[in-house]
Design a protein around this motif. Structure first.
Motif, PDB file in Angstrom:
ATOM      1  N   LEU A 235       0.813  -1.214   0.000  1.00  0.00           N
ATOM      2  CA  LEU A 235       0.000   0.000   0.000  1.00  0.00           C
ATOM      3  C   LEU A 235       0.847   1.264   0.000  1.00  0.00           C
ATOM      4  O   LEU A 235       0.459   2.275  -0.595  1.00  0.00           O
ATOM      5  CB  LEU A 235      -0.926   0.000   1.222  1.00  0.00           C
ATOM      6  CG  LEU A 235      -2.070  -1.013   1.228  1.00  0.00           C
ATOM      7  CD1 LEU A 235      -2.855  -0.920   2.524  1.00  0.00           C
ATOM      8  CD2 LEU A 235      -2.992  -0.777   0.034  1.00  0.00           C
ATOM      9  N   GLY A 236       2.012   1.223   0.667  1.00  0.00           N
ATOM     10  CA  GLY A 236       2.848   2.411   0.786  1.00  0.00           C
ATOM     11  C   GLY A 236       3.235   3.009  -0.556  1.00  0.00           C
ATOM     12  O   GLY A 236       2.979   4.200  -0.811  1.00  0.00           O
ATOM     13  N   PRO A 237       3.867   2.245  -1.463  1.00  0.00           N
ATOM     14  CA  PRO A 237       4.218   2.800  -2.779  1.00  0.00           C
ATOM     15  C   PRO A 237       3.009   3.259  -3.584  1.00  0.00           C
ATOM     16  O   PRO A 237       3.086   4.241  -4.322  1.00  0.00           O
ATOM     17  CB  PRO A 237       4.928   1.618  -3.461  1.00  0.00           C
ATOM     18  CG  PRO A 237       5.453   0.787  -2.340  1.00  0.00           C
ATOM     19  CD  PRO A 237       4.427   0.907  -1.254  1.00  0.00           C
ATOM     20  N   VAL A 238       1.880   2.561  -3.434  1.00  0.00           N
ATOM     21  CA  VAL A 238       0.665   2.967  -4.145  1.00  0.00           C
ATOM     22  C   VAL A 238       0.193   4.331  -3.651  1.00  0.00           C
ATOM     23  O   VAL A 238      -0.165   5.224  -4.440  1.00  0.00           O
ATOM     24  CB  VAL A 238      -0.451   1.912  -3.970  1.00  0.00           C
ATOM     25  CG1 VAL A 238      -1.763   2.420  -4.558  1.00  0.00           C
ATOM     26  CG2 VAL A 238      -0.046   0.600  -4.627  1.00  0.00           C
ATOM     27  N   ILE A 239       0.203   4.511  -2.327  1.00  0.00           N
ATOM     28  CA  ILE A 239      -0.205   5.798  -1.749  1.00  0.00           C
ATOM     29  C   ILE A 239       0.723   6.916  -2.221  1.00  0.00           C
ATOM     30  O   ILE A 239       0.264   8.010  -2.574  1.00  0.00           O
ATOM     31  CB  ILE A 239      -0.214   5.707  -0.210  1.00  0.00           C
ATOM     32  CG1 ILE A 239      -1.333   4.770   0.254  1.00  0.00           C
ATOM     33  CG2 ILE A 239      -0.377   7.088   0.420  1.00  0.00           C
ATOM     34  CD1 ILE A 239      -1.303   4.463   1.736  1.00  0.00           C
ATOM     35  N   LEU A 240       2.018   6.649  -2.247  1.00  0.00           N
ATOM     36  CA  LEU A 240       2.981   7.651  -2.704  1.00  0.00           C
ATOM     37  C   LEU A 240       2.708   8.041  -4.149  1.00  0.00           C
ATOM     38  O   LEU A 240       2.704   9.229  -4.497  1.00  0.00           O
ATOM     39  CB  LEU A 240       4.407   7.102  -2.552  1.00  0.00           C
ATOM     40  CG  LEU A 240       5.542   7.990  -3.092  1.00  0.00           C
ATOM     41  CD1 LEU A 240       5.550   9.338  -2.382  1.00  0.00           C
ATOM     42  CD2 LEU A 240       6.880   7.291  -2.911  1.00  0.00           C
ATOM     43  N   ALA A 241       2.491   7.052  -5.012  1.00  0.00           N
ATOM     44  CA  ALA A 241       2.229   7.336  -6.425  1.00  0.00           C
ATOM     45  C   ALA A 241       0.940   8.136  -6.598  1.00  0.00           C
ATOM     46  O   ALA A 241       0.883   9.086  -7.394  1.00  0.00           O
ATOM     47  CB  ALA A 241       2.154   6.028  -7.212  1.00  0.00           C
ATOM     48  N   VAL A 242      -0.094   7.773  -5.846  1.00  0.00           N
ATOM     49  CA  VAL A 242      -1.365   8.492  -5.937  1.00  0.00           C
ATOM     50  C   VAL A 242      -1.215   9.937  -5.474  1.00  0.00           C
ATOM     51  O   VAL A 242      -1.750  10.874  -6.095  1.00  0.00           O
ATOM     52  CB  VAL A 242      -2.455   7.770  -5.113  1.00  0.00           C
ATOM     53  CG1 VAL A 242      -3.705   8.633  -4.989  1.00  0.00           C
ATOM     54  CG2 VAL A 242      -2.798   6.430  -5.751  1.00  0.00           C
ATOM     55  N   LEU A 243      -0.477  10.145  -4.384  1.00  0.00           N
ATOM     56  CA  LEU A 243      -0.253  11.506  -3.889  1.00  0.00           C
ATOM     57  C   LEU A 243       0.441  12.371  -4.930  1.00  0.00           C
ATOM     58  O   LEU A 243       0.030  13.506  -5.198  1.00  0.00           O
ATOM     59  CB  LEU A 243       0.584  11.458  -2.605  1.00  0.00           C
ATOM     60  CG  LEU A 243      -0.138  11.144  -1.303  1.00  0.00           C
ATOM     61  CD1 LEU A 243       0.860  11.016  -0.164  1.00  0.00           C
ATOM     62  CD2 LEU A 243      -1.159  12.220  -0.979  1.00  0.00           C
ATOM     63  N   MET A 244       1.499  11.819  -5.529  1.00  0.00           N
ATOM     64  CA  MET A 244       2.223  12.579  -6.545  1.00  0.00           C
ATOM     65  C   MET A 244       1.334  12.869  -7.750  1.00  0.00           C
ATOM     66  O   MET A 244       1.371  13.962  -8.328  1.00  0.00           O
ATOM     67  CB  MET A 244       3.475  11.806  -6.981  1.00  0.00           C
ATOM     68  CG  MET A 244       4.530  11.638  -5.898  1.00  0.00           C
ATOM     69  SD  MET A 244       5.207  13.218  -5.291  1.00  0.00           S
ATOM     70  CE  MET A 244       4.301  13.414  -3.746  1.00  0.00           C
ATOM     71  N   PHE A 245       0.522  11.898  -8.128  1.00  0.00           N
ATOM     72  CA  PHE A 245      -0.382  12.076  -9.261  1.00  0.00           C
ATOM     73  C   PHE A 245      -1.389  13.191  -8.981  1.00  0.00           C
ATOM     74  O   PHE A 245      -1.639  14.059  -9.833  1.00  0.00           O
ATOM     75  CB  PHE A 245      -1.108  10.758  -9.545  1.00  0.00           C
ATOM     76  CG  PHE A 245      -2.127  10.859 -10.650  1.00  0.00           C
ATOM     77  CD1 PHE A 245      -1.731  10.878 -11.970  1.00  0.00           C
ATOM     78  CD2 PHE A 245      -3.477  10.931 -10.349  1.00  0.00           C
ATOM     79  CE1 PHE A 245      -2.669  10.971 -12.982  1.00  0.00           C
ATOM     80  CE2 PHE A 245      -4.420  11.033 -11.356  1.00  0.00           C
ATOM     81  CZ  PHE A 245      -4.012  11.045 -12.680  1.00  0.00           C
ATOM     82  N   LEU A 246      -1.965  13.195  -7.777  1.00  0.00           N
ATOM     83  CA  LEU A 246      -2.943  14.218  -7.420  1.00  0.00           C
ATOM     84  C   LEU A 246      -2.322  15.606  -7.380  1.00  0.00           C
ATOM     85  O   LEU A 246      -2.966  16.606  -7.730  1.00  0.00           O
ATOM     86  CB  LEU A 246      -3.575  13.889  -6.062  1.00  0.00           C
ATOM     87  CG  LEU A 246      -4.467  12.644  -6.028  1.00  0.00           C
ATOM     88  CD1 LEU A 246      -4.955  12.381  -4.609  1.00  0.00           C
ATOM     89  CD2 LEU A 246      -5.648  12.803  -6.973  1.00  0.00           C
ATOM     90  N   VAL A 247      -1.068  15.684  -6.961  1.00  0.00           N
ATOM     91  CA  VAL A 247      -0.382  16.974  -6.934  1.00  0.00           C
ATOM     92  C   VAL A 247      -0.331  17.574  -8.336  1.00  0.00           C
ATOM     93  O   VAL A 247      -0.649  18.754  -8.548  1.00  0.00           O
ATOM     94  CB  VAL A 247       1.036  16.817  -6.361  1.00  0.00           C
ATOM     95  CG1 VAL A 247       1.871  18.066  -6.631  1.00  0.00           C
ATOM     96  CG2 VAL A 247       0.977  16.547  -4.864  1.00  0.00           C
ATOM     97  N   PHE A 248       0.054  16.777  -9.323  1.00  0.00           N
ATOM     98  CA  PHE A 248       0.203  17.313 -10.675  1.00  0.00           C
ATOM     99  C   PHE A 248      -1.149  17.575 -11.336  1.00  0.00           C
ATOM    100  O   PHE A 248      -1.264  18.440 -12.202  1.00  0.00           O
ATOM    101  CB  PHE A 248       1.054  16.367 -11.514  1.00  0.00           C
ATOM    102  CG  PHE A 248       2.448  16.221 -10.968  1.00  0.00           C
ATOM    103  CD1 PHE A 248       3.249  17.329 -10.809  1.00  0.00           C
ATOM    104  CD2 PHE A 248       2.946  14.989 -10.591  1.00  0.00           C
ATOM    105  CE1 PHE A 248       4.528  17.221 -10.281  1.00  0.00           C
ATOM    106  CE2 PHE A 248       4.219  14.860 -10.067  1.00  0.00           C
ATOM    107  CZ  PHE A 248       5.016  15.982  -9.912  1.00  0.00           C
ATOM    108  N   GLN A 249      -2.173  16.832 -10.930  1.00  0.00           N
ATOM    109  CA  GLN A 249      -3.516  17.163 -11.401  1.00  0.00           C
ATOM    110  C   GLN A 249      -3.917  18.542 -10.884  1.00  0.00           C
ATOM    111  O   GLN A 249      -4.482  19.362 -11.615  1.00  0.00           O
ATOM    112  CB  GLN A 249      -4.505  16.109 -10.912  1.00  0.00           C
ATOM    113  CG  GLN A 249      -4.355  14.742 -11.552  1.00  0.00           C
ATOM    114  CD  GLN A 249      -4.842  14.723 -12.985  1.00  0.00           C
ATOM    115  OE1 GLN A 249      -5.933  15.168 -13.292  1.00  0.00           O
ATOM    116  NE2 GLN A 249      -4.020  14.209 -13.880  1.00  0.00           N
TER     117      GLN A 249
END
Length: 630
Positions: A235-249
């Motif tokens: 879950l940790g890497p998935v959460i990190l990727a989602v956070l970064m994705f939301l930032v750029f959105q």
């Protein structure tokens, strides 16, 4: 001159207070609280490590100098930063005054980790004060520390401080007054530290904790509950990727309104000047040169501030060290440690602080590789270029009903920079020789809500930096580019705009021979040259060049529709690929020279990044031509 000569010796003779502590203990916040604006930043002689010194006055009116030493976990130095701290405290650094008092700042929520350094410094025999910082956070977590008993156990003054609150430093000031007059004491040799084993130090630490603290450790506390999810191997890497994705959105979706307001303001000023000034060189300078150039860059300020808002929030709440922990395994596969994450993350702001932050990496080879790949992180100077091209060529529509296509493309560009950096690191791992993987040791702070003051100050600092660049470097280059683009002017009967025959136009057409295979026209080639000073200058340069390239009714008020009508899609995609790898600005190369002590590595950096940029743009352009049939 005479007054300055009289003042400087008086300042140099003031008693010196050295602030020392582990990283993330609040030491620098306490330094800022003590000194306010009365501080200066330089480098230690002979090295590029930052030296922060300031002045303050105690409640009794006594002036002091204060030195904020680099964070350290031990005086057994493993990094250049720790070596500087050790040498200054022990009086071993030539030309550096030994401190009259050492204020050891410790995190009250993590006393177990901090006490080891305190005991090491105590063995040097210097006058000391222990600043028990973050006592407010400790109290909220149920941690109780008997400060009076701690003072008895350590044999030194112990005060409680809250560096992030106004007045949180007053107890320390009163303690310094109580120590007056200060007595100069020579430090014991460092061998006094070496004589005590790590095991013995740990037994001291455990005994002191048992005597002064409830040693609170609730496995069910909120931080550990969050970490059970955030640091989960899946879950940790998935959460990190989602956070970064939301930032750029958010960078695109949130910035639309303020960007439109700035754009409308710049356009209004340009239309006003055009309507109320006679045609001539001054109007051309103001409208096509300054507004067309610097105004084209200014519009991207909201996107940069939104990006840094998220970075500051993640840093202040305690998430970024967890991200380093999550990426340790991935980075270890390419020859780096998770400790490189913070310098690389800093490079998303600018490669220069990222390169300087690599000083905290212990292994020299890891430090060098981190420096060499830091510029591949997508710095904020690239954001205006990306945003301009994406807005012109990528439709503003949703994907799957929840994602912005423009934000998705921006996220892909950032990922491309990260992936390329990992690839270069893997290549350098083999080129520079294998390296034994070192375990990552990081202090994971407790989660807490970001401090509003820190966020506001951080965003204000980024805004000032950006606006100062627009008002100085970019404005100066735009005026120079306008001059080069306006003279000597078009000959009689010319069939092209005047800029085509100018000095800048001649330079652009000469460079076009080199860059035509990757789809760049002579206008783009002109913009690449001032972009060597700062990446975002390329946008301003394009604004000036295309403003001077338009005539009569063709003159558009915004750069976006101009390039949308002037470039083919393969050219736009090629330029995006170029800026993923674009050779560094000159200031970054000069910092690499200072950090490495040789021009060999800046030359290698510029060379390999140019080769990557040209190759990526060539492949992107040719593939896009095949797919679009252009």
């Amino acid at each position: 001159m005479g007054a300055a000569e009289k003042t400087m010796p008086a300042v140099a003779q003031l008693p010196m207070v050295a602030l020392l502590g582990n990283p993330n203990c609040g030491k620098t916040a306490l330094f800022n609280r003590l000194t306010g604006a009365r501080q200066k930043v330089a480098n230690y002689a002979g090295v590029t490590i930052e030296r922060k010194e300031g002045m303050f006055t105690s409640p009794e009116g006594r002036p002091f100098r204060v030195l904020d030493l680099p964070g350290a976990y031990s005086l057994s130095a493993h990094t250049p930063d720790e070596a500087i701290t050790r040498d200054v405290v022990a009086g071993l650094r030539a030309g550096e005054q030994s401190p009259d008092v050492v204020v050891c700042v410790v995190d009250a929520t993590n006393l177990r980790l901090n006490l080891r350094l305190v005991l090491e410094i105590k063995r040097l025999g210097l006058p000391m004060v222990l600043a028990l910082n973050m006592v407010d956070v400790a109290a909220k977590r149920g941690i109780v520390i008997d400060a009076d008993r701690l003072a008895e156990e350590l044999g030194m003054t112990v005060v409680e401080t809250v560096a992030v609150q106004g007045g949180g430093e007053k107890s320390l000031l009163r303690a310094l007054d109580a120590m007056w007059p200060l007595r100069t004491v020579a430090a014991n040799p460092l061998s006094a530290i070496d004589e005590v084993s790590v095991e013995d130090t740990q037994r001291e630490v455990r005994r002191i904790l048992a005597a002064v603290s409830n040693d609170f450790h609730d496995t069910g506390n909120l931080t550990e509950k969050i970490d059970d999810v955030v640091l989960h191997p899946v879950l940790g890497p998935v959460i990190l990727a989602v956070l970064m994705f939301l930032v750029f959105q958010a960078v695109f979706s949130w910035a639309n309104v303020p960007m439109d307001m700035i754009k409308a303001g710049v356009d209004s000023v340009g239309q006003y000047l055009t309507a109320h000034m006679g045609e001539g060189l001054l109007r051309s300078l103001l409208v096509e040169g300054i507004l067309g150039g610097a105004g084209s860059v200014l519009v991207f300020l909201p996107q940069i501030l939104i990006l840094f808002f998220f970075i500051l929030v993640l840093e202040d709440c305690g998430y970024l060290p967890r991200a380093a922990f999550l990426l340790d395994r991935l980075m270890g596969g390419v020859g780096l440690s998770g400790r490189a994450f913070i310098p690389l993350l800093s490079s998303f702001a600018c490669a220069i602080p990222g390169i300087m932050a690599a000083r905290t990496i212990q292994n020299p080879r890891d430090r060098l590789v981190t420096i060499m790949i830091a510029p591949l992180m997508t710095c904020s100077a690239r954001l205006p270029v990306y945003a301009l091209i994406i807005a012109a060529f990528i439709p503003d529509r949703e994907v799957a009903g929840i994602m912005s296509l423009q934000g998705l493309v921006l996220f892909g560009l950032y990922v491309a920079g990260i992936v390329s950096a990992m690839g270069v690191a893997y290549f350098m791992k083999r080129t520079f020789g294998a390296n034994h993987q070192q375990p990552l040791m990081l202090e994971l702070p407790s989660y807490h809500w970001p401090h509003l003051r820190n966020l506001v100050l951080g965003l204000w600092e980024r805004a000032k930096i950006f606006l100062s660049r627009v008002g100085t470097i970019i404005l100066t280059l735009m005026v120079l580019l306008w001059f080069l683009s306006s003279f000597p002017g078009a000959p009689e009967g010319a069939t092209h705009p005047a800029i085509y025959y100018s000095m800048a136009g001649m330079l652009g057409r000469a460079l076009e021979v080199v860059f035509a295979p990757i789809g760049f026209n002579w206008q783009i080639c002109i913009a690449l040259v001032p972009g060597l000073a700062a990446r975002e200058v390329a946008v301003g340069a394009l604004g000036t060049v295309y403003a001077l390239s338009q005539t009569g009714e063709e003159l558009a008020s915004s750069l976006t529709p101009i390039i949308a009508a002037s470039w083919a899609l393969p050219t736009a995609l090629s330029l995006l690929a170029w800026y993923v790898f674009a050779p560094q600005c000159m200031s970054t190369l000069s910092v690499v020279r200072r950090e490495t002590g040789t021009w060999r590595y800046p030359a290698l950096m510029a060379g390999y990044m140019f080769a990557l940029a040209y190759t990526a743009s060539f492949l992107t352009y040719r593939i896009a031509l095949l797919l679009t049939g252009a």
